[in-house]
Design an enzyme around this catalytic site. Sequence first.
Site, PDB file in Angstrom:
ATOM      1  N   CYS A   1       0.717  -1.264   0.061  1.00  0.00           N
ATOM      2  CA  CYS A   1       0.028  -0.047  -0.006  1.00  0.00           C
ATOM      3  C   CYS A   1       0.812   1.031  -0.056  1.00  0.00           C
ATOM      4  CB  CYS A   1      -0.854   0.023   1.164  1.00  0.00           C
ATOM      5  SG  CYS A   1      -2.001   1.357   1.057  1.00  0.00           S
TER       6      CYS A   1
ATOM      7  N   CYS B   1      -6.450   2.248  -3.185  1.00  0.00           N
ATOM      8  CA  CYS B   1      -5.712   2.721  -2.019  1.00  0.00           C
ATOM      9  C   CYS B   1      -6.644   3.719  -1.601  1.00  0.00           C
ATOM     10  CB  CYS B   1      -4.371   3.465  -2.276  1.00  0.00           C
ATOM     11  SG  CYS B   1      -3.352   3.956  -0.982  1.00  0.00           S
TER      12      CYS B   1
END
Length: 527
Positions: free
Chosen positions: A277, A457
């Site tokens: 991430c 995200c």
Amino acid sequence: MSKQLDNDISVSGQINEAMIRQLAEQGIKTIINNRPDAEEGGQPGNAALQSVAESLGVKWVYLPLIAGQKPDPVLAQNYRKAIDEMPKPVHVFCRTGRRSEMIHQAAQNLTLQRPTPKSFDVVIVGAGTAGISVATSLLKRDASLDIVLIDPSPTHDYQAAWTLVGAGEYMQTATRKPMAELIPKGVKWIAKAVTGFLPVENKVALEDGSTVGYDQLVVCPGLKLNWAAIEGLPEALGKNGVTSNYRYDLAPYTWELVQKIRGGRALFTQPAMPIKCAGAPQKAMYLSCSNWEEKGVLNNIDVEMYNAGGVVFGVPTFVPPLMEYIKRYNAKLNFMHDLVKVDGPSKTATFEVTAADGSKTVVERKFDMIHVVPPQVAPDFVANSPLANSAGWVDVDQHTMQHVKFANVFSLGDAGSMPNAKTTAAIRKQAPIVANNIVRMRKGMKPLAEYDGYGACPLTVEKGKVVLAEFSYGGKLAPTFPLNPAVPRRLNWMLKKHVFPALYWFGALKGHEWLTKCATQADKAKA
């Protein structure tokens, strides 16, 4: 001086070209070198010694073991295989002979244990998000499959919520469940560590010396958080203002620090890609600043972001809204700054700075709080295996996720070489594709389903608002909803905090494949 390990095997310390000729004259048919090259100056190189041996008709096997390490089961098995298959008598050597004796004994122990061979239709290495999701997707397509998950961890974490834990917005304990509760019904679980892969033999090696056979193999053990790559970091974590939301036990300490700090300097770091991430390092900064803004102390805190890369975010569409928040929080951006050292007691961080011309300098910064994200690499047993590419990741086709060399091997999740963002959302799309391609292969058909690089995200830019960045290969936007994805929304916050965790525990891990249609080349041609 050499000694006999048994009737057909002798051992000695380092040999040279003259000794090889002597061994050949004595009738030695195979030589096994257990010493890595360049351990010390003047050491004969493996290639040169091998050339001499083979010129004399002596077989040569190179099975190095680093000094100070113990032989793992894969090395022991390869040694055992060489002893069984190569012409005898055999001579083995290292610097003193001690490592060779250790390897020989480890191979003997494997033989004495005689572990019961096991074999399955599908072996899945790793019972994280990717492993459990692909197992349930496989069973959904063929309930008769004999599947095993191999993972030593007793617990399973929803890591995507640790950012919220670090902001006081989520309970730490709600992110972790016992692994036994999540293993899909009908799937076996081996709670042991994998130490290596034997793809030519269709086997996986385990820590106890046993092997597990497979028809198809799925490799998804996640990645390795390389805390030790930053000098002083492992011993600094969890005290003196040093924290990270990338660990279950440390995320609450982030929130503790955010609550305590009312002035001083707060540093946030991001290593070179790839990482889990890519937005998470910034999320820690945004949510901390949002809290300090709410408490009226933000103006008393110097907020600095140190990024080893050169951009705020890899998809240009989302840079402008992020820059608006960076200006709002008066955060200073520092690009091409790679964290190389942390001194907890003196509260000092050291960065290596790369200039435009490639030159490097070192700078130090004092801190009252530092949120660190470690460099991230493939697990050692993957990086050192025949399945890995030059960077250490499982070498697969980025669309079918099938191994480029071993057709019955697939990989998804963080350990794969696909150039996508390493996110939970990516795995949600990948699992049905891998499952579909494995089932087709088992029916004698070619894999057709293709992954387009989708990742997501949820950028928590402030408490209560999220920019939901969704994209595929090449930074192409891939929004799920018909809304401007670059706009921070409260709806996205509700999704991040309440909806996504429920979808994770009761959706993806249970085999539900919402919004995950398996596209093929034919589908794309029609589009």
